[in-house]
Design an enzyme around this catalytic site. Structure first.
Site, PDB file in Angstrom:
ATOM      1  N   GLU A   1     -73.574 -35.635 -30.586  1.00  0.00           N
ATOM      2  CA  GLU A   1     -74.913 -35.037 -30.612  1.00  0.00           C
ATOM      3  C   GLU A   1     -75.916 -35.865 -31.416  1.00  0.00           C
ATOM      4  O   GLU A   1     -77.122 -35.813 -31.162  1.00  0.00           O
ATOM      5  CB  GLU A   1     -74.851 -33.608 -31.152  1.00  0.00           C
ATOM      6  CG  GLU A   1     -74.211 -32.609 -30.196  1.00  0.00           C
ATOM      7  CD  GLU A   1     -72.694 -32.535 -30.324  1.00  0.00           C
ATOM      8  OE1 GLU A   1     -72.093 -33.387 -31.020  1.00  0.00           O
ATOM      9  OE2 GLU A   1     -72.102 -31.612 -29.723  1.00  0.00           O
TER      10      GLU A   1
ATOM     11  N   GLN B   1     -67.786 -21.094 -33.641  1.00  0.00           N
ATOM     12  CA  GLN B   1     -68.887 -22.057 -33.502  1.00  0.00           C
ATOM     13  C   GLN B   1     -70.235 -21.453 -33.849  1.00  0.00           C
ATOM     14  O   GLN B   1     -71.261 -21.785 -33.258  1.00  0.00           O
ATOM     15  CB  GLN B   1     -68.898 -22.673 -32.084  1.00  0.00           C
ATOM     16  CG  GLN B   1     -67.680 -23.576 -31.858  1.00  0.00           C
ATOM     17  CD  GLN B   1     -67.818 -24.508 -30.676  1.00  0.00           C
ATOM     18  OE1 GLN B   1     -68.436 -24.156 -29.676  1.00  0.00           O
ATOM     19  NE2 GLN B   1     -67.229 -25.693 -30.783  1.00  0.00           N
TER      20      GLN B   1
END
Lengths: 577, 163
Positions: A50, A113
């Site tokens: 990312e 998450q």
């Protein structure tokens, strides 16, 4: 038309004119990825980490002036993106980052998450949103693009819980948006501009210092006209390179810690300083107590908070650089008063004396490749017209010093945050925006390893980036400081166990080249540039002991530069007129 | 120098943390902070007391103005203004202290709003100095707890901080 949140997402991006979205899928964004799969307008670029996504979007934004767009999942997706968001924030780059979030009813439960993305990114965004209702989604996206790209640009994060992307509502994308709490000032105050013009015309030793704001506002043409109309010396910050043509004689080079001797000395001795879209960063000013002791300062900036933050300013002008400079040019043209030609002539004599020091001189022998020589050779071969990205460290400074940028948006580098790992992903963004242009990433063997996984992305999308690694087997800038200030205790700055970069590049399907002799540099670069549709990874084995000069050390002023071993002897000092 | 900054803030989740976060991130201090919704439910009114030189307070107001959730802002201490703070204080009130405490509360125009056999709970409103003076005047009286609201302020005259 009634759409799901995920469809509203893709539709809004399309209506916003988004070309590319850089991202990485995960649980919280699966509905969105499904919607992306069903459309073709917005092209998704799959990165390998990312951080790479944010830097690629950032590079795209810097190269084009458009807003970069990122999509990551919740939790680690969001935290991995933070470095890239902070990088864009420090350099005022327009970016919209979408982070997935766990379903609304799970928020706060420490779900799988889950991370408070809005909380984590708050200090490094211009603004951020958590979408709580699918009916707010399209308007929030519009607001995000508006905020990111106007005023002083910056990254905006939108956190979208998974359930929102499944819910449905009527879709309409707002054409324009107004916000009562956000309305950047664009037009400068005419009275202040008039005062600035008067002060400029009365200067005897003027200096024009410009930064990334000129590039952000696309004000390079106005700046160039202003400088040439006045005949005053101009310097650019690291972020501002390319705003004024570097090969023009009125350009005195970059200023600051590793700027040129002439730029820094001119800063020190100037009597009027015009600052345009720059923010008096500590790497630019040196010791603030010694900064421009004789100067009366004018500062044009779109961000009022940048004015008089580090250095008190006599004439502040809040507004867009392009608009204010246009007004200034009109007043200058209408003015009967002209700059004092004699004073200016004396001032240029003085500057030319400093120039004669040849502060960037280095000597290329026939044994070890000097890193400067690689950059200079690339510059000559490409005629200064490549898009050059960099990572952070010595190579970044040499790239800034030796690649002469005549146009804006050619130099893409992490200035404020100083993010290693930025260069290659940023080059991906630039290359996607300009598939036919030459995009070169000048980097070091330490920096490149911080986002090396993106070699895979480059292969997938056939990005023919040219990577030039200045490989000195050290974190060069750390080593330099350890040599100068830590009695040569090279603590953990040696890059041991380096990979064979040629084999590494080849294993990703690229061309690898190892260049070890000065005589091979030019031929290798020329050979690499012939590969129009392949990525070439060039590993230049360079002189380990080379340091970046000139240099302003900590606590020193512009006039206290440490010069390199190859600088010319100090010329006899002429009296100031 | 003590400064009072009055802010109209979008009444949205996270808006307050943007203000508080700005102060911690940039190393400014918050002496007191009071915040509540206004008659317009989309807006909160926030009164913030800080200390710093004029240059620092100028930076603070500029940085606050940059926050997208900040709609309007005014530095109250720049002009004539009124400030008030409310304090709730619970004290031990038995024996001769009980009479003496009552007298001090009356002198300061406070109210005793709750009584037990051994304690008083007092409400007192005024500016900071008055509240501090009251605490001092209590002298040897045993204080059980003190709750202060933080300063609220408003400018004098006919102008107001509004959208």
């Amino acid at each position: 038309m009634v759409l799901t949140g995920a469809e509203i997402f893709t539709k809004s991006l399309k209506d916003e004119g988004v070309e590319f979205i850089f991202g990485y899928p995960g649980g919280a964004v699966l509905h969105i990825y499904d919607a992306l799969f069903k459309q073709e307008k917005v092209k998704h670029i799959l990165v390998r980490h990312e951080q790479g996504a944010t830097h690629a979007a950032d590079g795209y934004a810097r190269a084009t002036g458009k807003t970069g767009v990122v999509l990551v999942t919740s939790g680690p997706g969001a935290t991995n993106a933070v470095t890239g968001i902070a990088t864009a924030y420090m350099d005022s780059i327009p970016m919209v980052v979408f982070t997935g979030q766990v379903a609304s009813e799970l928020i706060g439960d420490d779900a799988f998450q889950e991370v408070d993305a809005v909380g984590i990114t708050r200090p490094c965004v211009k603004h951020n949103f958590l979408v709580k209702d699918v009916r707010d989604l399209a308007t929030t996206i519009k607001k995000a693009f508006y905020i990111a790209s106007t005023g002083r640009p910056g990254p905006v994060v939108i956190d979208i819980p998974k359930d929102i992307t499944a819910e449905r509502c009527e879709y309409s994308y707002p054409k324009a948006i107004t916000m009562r709490s956000y309305a950047p000032t664009v037009k400068g105050h005419p009275g202040q501009i008039k005062r600035a013009v008067d002060l400029l015309l009365n200067a005897r030793r003027p200096m024009i210092y410009t930064g990334g704001g000129v590039i952000a506002a696309n004000g390079n043409k106005e700046l160039t006209r202003l400088v040439q109309m006045l005949g005053y010396p101009c310097t650019n910050t690291l972020m501002g390179l390319g705003a004024y043509p570097a090969t023009d004689p009125l350009f005195v080079g970059m200023l600051g810690m590793h700027g040129t001797y002439e730029a820094n000395m001119a800063m020190h001795e100037c009597d009027v300083l015009l600052t345009v879209g720059a923010r008096f960063d500590d790497r630019v000013t040196g010791d603030l107590n010694k900064f421009c002791p004789q100067a009366r300062i004018i500062h044009i900036d779109i961000d009022p908070a940048s004015i008089s933050k580090n250095v008190p300013v006599e004439i502040p002008i809040v507004g867009s650089v392009e608009t204010v400079l246009t007004e200034m040019l009109k007043m200058l043209e209408a003015s009967k008063k002209k700059p004092d030609a004699d004073a200016l002539k004396n001032w240029w004599h003085r500057i030319d004396d400093w120039r004669a020091m040849e502060c960037l001189n280095y000597e290329q022998n026939d044994v070890l490749i000097k890193p400067q020589y690689v950059v200079e050779t690339l510059y000559k071969i490409t005629d200064g017209d490549a898009i050059v990205t960099s990572d952070v460290g010595q190579h970044q400074m040499w790239a800034a010093q030796f690649y002469k940028f005549n146009k804006p948006r050619r130099w893409i580098s992490s200035g404020g945050l100083g993010t290693m790992g930025f260069g290659m992903p940023a080059a991906m963004g630039a290359q996607l925006a300009y598939p036919d242009s030459l995009v070169a990433c000048i980097t070091g063997e330490a920096s490149i390893q911080m986002c090396i996984q993106e070699l895979s992305t480059c292969k997938q999308y056939g990005l023919p980036i040219k990577v030039l690694v200045l490989n000195n087997r050290y974190m060069g800038m750390v080593r330099q400081w350890q040599e100068f200030f830590y009695d040569r205790r090279y603590s953990h700055s040696y890059m041991d166990a380096l990979p064979d970069f040629v084999k590494l590049a080849e294993s990703y399907g690229h061309i690898g080249m190892l260049i070890e002799k000065p005589g091979d540099v030019e031929g290798a670069i020329k050979e690499a540039l012939k590969q129009k549709d392949r990525m070439v990874f060039m590993d230049f084995i360079t002189d380990q002991k080379e340091n970046v000069f000139p240099m302003i050390e900590g606590g020193k002023g512009h006039h206290e530069m440490r010069l390199g071993p190859c600088s010319a002897v100090v010329p006899t000092d002429r009296e100031l007129a | 120098m003590r400064h009072i900054i009055s802010i109209l803030l979008e009444n949205e989740a996270g808006a307050l943390s943007r203000v508080a976060g700005l102060f911690s991130a940039r190393g400014y201090n918050i002496e007191s902070l009071s915040v509540a919704p206004t008659e317009d439910e989309t807006l909160s009114r926030l009164t913030l007391v800080t200390r710093g030189s004029d240059e620092i307070v100028e930076q603070i107001t500029k940085q606050l103005n940059k926050l997208v959730d900040v709609v309007r802002l005014q530095e109250l201490t720049e002009g004539p203004h009124i400030e008030r703070e409310m304090m709730l204080i619970k004290i031990k009130a038995s024996g001769k202290d009980r009479e003496e405490s009552k007298r001090i509360v009356d002198i300061f125009r406070g109210h005793i709003i709750d009584v037990t056999e051994t304690t008083y709970t007092i409400e007192l409103t005024g500016n900071c100095n008055k509240l501090n003076a009251f605490l001092q005047a209590l002298g040897s009286v045993d204080i059980i707890e003190v709750v202060r609201s933080g300063v609220s302020g408003i400018a004098r005259g006919d102008k107001g901080l509004r959208v």
